[in-house]
Design a protein around this motif. Structure first.
Motif, mmCIF file in Angstrom:
data_model
loop_
_atom_site.group_PDB
_atom_site.id
_atom_site.type_symbol
_atom_site.label_atom_id
_atom_site.label_comp_id
_atom_site.label_asym_id
_atom_site.label_seq_id
_atom_site.Cartn_x
_atom_site.Cartn_y
_atom_site.Cartn_z
ATOM 1 N N PHE A 1 69.495 -87.181 16.626
ATOM 2 C CA PHE A 1 70.548 -87.918 17.322
ATOM 3 C C PHE A 1 71.575 -86.970 17.887
ATOM 4 O O PHE A 1 71.855 -85.911 17.339
ATOM 5 N N ASP B 1 74.934 -90.613 19.077
ATOM 6 C CA ASP B 1 74.273 -91.894 18.858
ATOM 7 C C ASP B 1 73.073 -92.141 19.763
ATOM 8 O O ASP B 1 72.550 -93.249 19.839
ATOM 9 N N PRO C 1 72.292 -91.662 12.743
ATOM 10 C CA PRO C 1 73.399 -91.552 13.682
ATOM 11 C C PRO C 1 74.711 -91.903 12.985
ATOM 12 O O PRO C 1 74.705 -92.579 11.956
#
Lengths: 628, 314
Positions: free
Chosen positions: A247, A250, A342
């Motif tokens: 990630f 995000d 994330p």
């Protein structure tokens, strides 16, 4: 009766259209609209027997030029030029119809077609070019009639003859065209690419996945690749492009693959010969799971991702070998890397993850639980009305329940990680239209797809496509009959013409050379003889030709005349007879005229003048036409 | 192509003479006219009684020229040809009486019967176109042509012309027997000698002079034709049977006669066939064969040579 001016006007309209159509997609709005308007106006003016006079058109053209040229910049050099060409072509259709104006319209059409090749090189160009060549040949011949008499009428038979003869010209020129096609070097790029780098926005396939950045995506139907391959079961038709394993802000991205050792996956082996379209991406898709890619320099990763050494900004091909398998066995997996999360995960998702982790003991059970959860949510597969906002995945799973593959895969993979199952996203394409005639799969941009691989201890990476659990399943559409043929023509055009390069030409020559070298002849003397013959025979033919061919105009004319005389008076020409003597003896008026002009030059130490040559040719023509 | 000046008049005379008065002598007539047009002399070699004298007479009267005749015998003196001074007692001085050579056309009959001294005087006059008697030089009239005849068969009491003197004659030709029909007609009609004396002139003197000038100045001999002529000359010089080939004078003569032939064909340039057609008239008497090949027909040798050399067509 056929009215030549009507015929010519129709042809000119067709020729102008052939100039306009290939450029249509690349024109500015003004030029795009102006040309059809001008064409219609031209037709109206023609039927009302009027034409806009030059004193109106010239200032009008200047105004148009100023208007269009104002949009000029170095980066827009070609588009502006294309607009100007099309607009001037339109203006030309409005003016009076004289030979000069017709020729200008023809030239502008040719320029327009040529300009289109700056933007794009497709097989259609060839079609336009041939059509234009044929029409131009006919139009130019008709123009000669028109120049003699603007109101000239031809009978149907005459018109047919004129058109046939005119069509002969391009047909005869065809072999030459083909010859040059094979020997001349060519470019793979549309020429305009030299001036600007292709900045195509790839909407489908990408190497970052971040659901929720837009409420709707519209996928273009551009071709991504064509793959010569045997037919593969529909459920196995996944083209693996990239693996996203980590990630960043995000969003799913690809990071360096931690050391893991994969073993050769089991499953049916399929070899594909893949012709990708130009793109900025360097990933080389192959059927899931690709094992090896050859024919193009590339880096292979252990997670089955192949990256070309340079972007695919020119037409290339590569050969991929795949094993159709749902499982990739690996050893030494970095579990922590594939369990990273994330920063921003909603409470509802965390709770779901914990719940699954507690309920399921084995990885298989956890996956089963999650699948049931997805199905239970009654999610819908859609490209619009998707969740956006601070936490789109939460909104997708629990509120809106609409999303595309990115939502499905992304949320599923995160839930897996929350439940303690290592997972990763795989980006690529799902499906493909099989062209039975060409034997290849056509993969388009709208087939871009994302799915998930989950790691199960003792098994390996297992393939899961969460999108399949949606209410409306994704299905590839079959191409209609005609579209299939058109696409196939384009494919072979790329294969045979655009990717046909100098290297191939050289290889061809080399191969021919090596074949000649390896030519085996039964006997040594025979070989020597053959080589001598190969050299001597053409040489002898050349010598004979040079010797037989009279060196001067005078001699050639005389030979022609004597041939005609032989036909007029069979057996009439004796040996060693002078020309005047012969003319007097045969009492042939044509020959008498011929020798008096001919002798007057040849025996007076001067060359025939141009008029005399014309006269003599006329005499020969007359003599051969009116045999006694 | 414009025709050279006066060519129609010339051809009309030829046509008139050969169709009306001198049937069957077209070739001899034509050659005579060519000799006249180029300022050369002609030697007619044939047996007596074929109309040599008649032809000469008719030729002179048709062209409106004066005519003189000398019958050669072994005692003919040079002064019998050139003329001599006679003392006029009334005036008390010598007067020069012009001989038959002071005519436009002079017929020298049986030239080989005259003794060499007389022959050489005659040939000198032919070459110089003037006569010097007793220190005074008299110019011969223009145009001037000698038409000599000789009998090739009778050799007793003759002084055959040496080759060097034969060279002075531009053309040597025979007359030949007339064709059968023509000869029968002549037999029916009898001799036409008297008639011929009354042929009116068919041509103005100025026309003839202009024609002669045209042939000399206006007819063009191109490089290709020159090459062809030279090839013929060279071939006669290198031919194995021939001891002495054509001299340069012979070559010049060939060019001159070819020009006249081209002129009579209505052209202002010479074509190779003009040359070839006159070779038989101009060349044979200038060739001297090796002693061991004396008997060989000169015409045959010339024909063989001409066959070897192609006409330049291009």
């Amino acid at each position: 009766m056929v009215r030549v001016d009507l015929f010519l006007s129709g042809l000119t309209a067709c020729i102008a259209l052939i100039g306009y159509l290939p450029l249509l997609a690349h024109l500015g709005l003004f030029a795009r609209v102006f040309f059809p308007a001008a064409l219609l106006a031209g037709v109206y003016l023609y039927y009302s027997g009027r034409a806009l006079p030059g004193r109106v058109l010239t200032p009008f053209s200047i105004l148009l030029f100023i208007y269009l040229a104002s949009g000029f910049s170095v980066s827009r050099l070609v588009p502006v030029t294309a607009d100007l060409l099309v607009v001037f072509l339109g203006v030309r259709l409005l003016g009076e119809r004289s030979g000069r104006h017709y020729l200008q319209a023809f030239a502008l059409s040719l320029f327009c077609l040529a300009a289109s090749s700056l933007f794009e090189m497709s097989a259609l160009f060839l079609v336009y070019l041939f059509a234009l060549l044929l029409l131009l040949a006919v139009a130019l011949v008709l123009l000669t009639f028109h120049a003699q008499d603007e109101a000239i009428l031809l009978t149907r038979y005459e018109a047919k003859k004129v058109v046939t003869v005119a069509l002969l010209m391009p047909v005869v020129a065809l072999p030459l065209l083909l010859f040059f096609f094979f020997i001349l070097p060519r470019t793979q790029y549309p020429l305009w690419n030299f001036l600007k780098t292709p900045a195509e926005k790839r909407i489908g396939f990408s190497d970052t996945v971040k659901p929720g950045s837009a409420p709707a995506v519209s996928a273009v139907k551009g071709v991504v690749l064509r793959a010569l391959s045997p037919k593969v079961p529909e459920e196995k038709l996944y083209w693996r492009g990239v693996v996203l394993n980590s990630f960043k802000n995000d969003a799913w991205v690809r990071k360096g693959v931690p050391g893991e050792i994969d073993s050769v996956p089991a499953g049916e082996r399929v070899t594909q010969e893949i012709y990708p379209e130009r793109s900025q991406s360097a990933y080389l898709p192959a059927l899931n799971v690709g094992r090896a890619v050859s024919g193009l320099r590339n880096d292979a990763s252990t997670d089955g991702v192949f990256v070309a050494s340079r972007p695919l900004d020119q037409k290339v091909k590569y050969v991929a070998e795949s094993a159709l398998s749902d499982v990739i066995r690996v050893r030494g997996l970095d579990r922590a890397f594939y369990l990273e999360l994330p920063g921003n995960i909603s409470q509802r998702m965390r709770a779901k993850g914990r719940e699954v982790a507690q309920k399921g003991v084995s990885t298989t059970q956890r996956m089963r639980l999650l699948e049931n959860f997805f199905r239970g949510q009654r999610l819908t597969y859609a490209n619009s009305g998707m969740a956006v906002g601070a936490d789109p995945l939460d909104s997708f799973l629990f509120d809106k329940k609409r999303g595309n593959c990115e939502y499905f895969a992304s949320s599923y993979a995160i839930l897996l990680r929350l439940a303690g199952v290592p997972s990763r996203l795989v980006g690529g394409y799902r499906g493909g239209i099989y062209n039975d005639i060409g034997g290849y799969y056509l993969v388009t941009e709208d087939m871009a797809h994302v799915w998930v691989e989950a790691y199960e201890d003792g098994v390996g990476w297992r393939f899961v496509d969460p999108s399949a659990w949606a209410l409306g399943a994704v299905r590839g559409t079959q191409a209609a009959g005609f579209a299939k043929y058109v696409d196939m023509a384009g494919f072979y055009w790329d294969k045979a013409v655009v990717t046909y390069d100098l290297e191939k030409q050289i290889a061809l020559v080399r191969e021919a050379g090596s074949r000649v070298r390896n030519l085996r002849l039964p006997e040594k003397s025979g070989k020597g003889f053959l080589i001598v013959m190969l050299v001597v025979v053409p040489l002898a033919l050349v010598v004979v030709w040079i010797r037989r061919r009279p060196p001067s105009v005078e001699a050639r004319l005389l030979r022609r005349m004597l041939r005609v005389v032989t036909r007029r008076h069979p057996g009439g020409i004796g040996d060693g007879e002078g020309l005047f003597e012969l003319a007097a003896r045969l009492d042939d008026p044509h020959l008498k005229r011929f020798v008096s002009i001919y002798g007057g030059a040849v025996y007076c130490d001067r060359s025939l003048s141009r008029e005399e040559v014309t006269q003599l040719e006329e005499i020969i023509r007359l003599a051969s036409q009116h045999l006694p | 192509m414009p025709k050279p000046a006066k060519v129609d008049e010339m051809n009309a005379v030829l046509e008139e003479l050969s169709s009306q008065h001198l049937k069957g002598k077209v070739r001899a007539l034509r050659l005579s006219l060519m000799a006249l047009l180029t300022g050369g002399h002609i030697l007619l070699e044939d047996i007596p009684g074929l109309g040599k004298t008649t032809m000469a007479l008719a030729f002179a009267s048709a062209l409106g020229l004066s005519f003189g005749r000398v019958q050669c015998t072994s005692d003919l003196l040079p002064s019998d040809i050139t003329g001599l001074s006679v003392f006029d007692r009334t005036e008390g001085r010598f007067n020069f009486i012009k001989g038959p050579i002071f005519n436009n056309i002079v017929l020298i009959d049986e030239v080989n019967r005259a003794m060499p001294k007389t022959q050489s005087a005659l040939l000198e006059a032919m070459e110089e176109r003037r006569v010097t008697v007793e220190g005074v030089t008299y110019q011969l009239p223009e145009p001037f042509m000698v038409l000599a005849t000789q009998n090739p068969v009778e050799q007793v009491g003759t002084y055959p012309l040496p080759e060097s003197q034969m060279d002075r004659f531009l053309i040597r030709t025979g007359i030949g027997y007339p064709p059968e029909e023509v000869e029968k007609g002549i037999l029916r009609q009898g001799s036409i000698r008297n008639e011929i004396l009354h042929i009116p002139p068919l041509l103005q003197h100025e026309d003839l002079v202009e024609a002669i000038r045209t042939v000399r100045e206006q007819v063009y001999v191109g490089e290709k034709v020159t090459d062809y002529i030279y090839a013929i000359i060279k071939a006669t010089r290198t031919h194995p049977l021939v001891q002495t080939g054509l001299s340069t004078r012979g070559g010049i003569g060939m060019v001159d006669v070819a020009k006249a032939a081209a002129y009579l064909h209505g052209r202002d340039f010479v074509a190779p066939e003009d040359v070839r057609d006159v070779v038989h008239a101009v060349c044979p008497h200038r060739l001297i064969f090796r002693p061991e090949h004396e008997g060989v027909d000169k015409e045959h040798v010339l024909n063989a040579i001409l066959k070897e050399i192609p006409l330049p067509l291009t």
